[in-house]
Design a protein around this motif. Structure first.
Motif: not given
Lengths: 126, 126
Positions: B49-58
């Motif tokens: 399992x990987x957890x990433x930060x993301x840009x705006x998911x709106x």
């Protein structure tokens, strides 16, 4: 309203230039994401497909890397010139772009040949 | 090796504090992502399992927001105290945490009641 039909995450992670694995930011990750976002808006996909930047997808040797969910299709070595085909073929017509696709033997493993591993690939142009 | 069994994207987008929609960064998005990453490593999920930060998911009004693929499960109003339950129930046992789940009527639409819309929700605690 239903969630996005497809959700694309483009790695834009920046590492120190001396890092041996490299990084997607140095391979134009941010520009590729911006160009993809603009092209998707132009194609009328806003609201049904979303493209986000992400932190490190840990596929650094394959950069620029992106993953398309819920399909779980990984693309590697993506260039600006590939964006139109990904949008048309995959995001509109539902057909992944095989020539850019990372095989399972490359994703999420240090045994990938691009990392100096020994797994045999059926990967043409990469 | 196969790609990740599950892939979590946590919104860490930072907006100007005066923006009316708010942002996940101001609601502890980065800390939640860091804590989740550490807890997943401790739970032995690294590599699957990987957890990433993301840009705006709106989904700004629902922050901190995250989405789990390939399931396509969206969580909203996530706090540090919720991380353990998400990992245990969803990422290990495969059972989404219903009390934190964003219904389709909230995701990807300006008609969501959290944005001042009028869609009826079957959402308990939010």
């Amino acid at each position: 309203m239903a969630p996005y039909r497809r959700h694309v995450f483009v790695c834009t992670n920046q590492r120190d230039p001396s890092h041996p694995r490299g990084c997607c930011a140095d391979k134009d990750g941010a520009n590729i994401r911006e160009a993809m976002k603009a092209a998707m808006e132009q194609a009328g996909l806003s609201g049904t497909v979303r493209v986000n930047k992400s932190g490190c997808l840990d596929q650094c040797e394959h950069g620029v890397t992106m993953v398309v969910y819920p399909d779980g299709v990984w693309y590697g070595f993506v260039k600006l010139a590939d964006i139109e085909e990904i949008i048309r073929s995959h995001l509109i017509d539902g057909e992944p772009v095989e020539r850019l696709r990372l095989p399972d033997a490359c994703v999420n493993t240090s045994r990938c040949p691009h990392r100096g591993g020994t797994v045999q690939l059926g990967l043409g142009g990469l």
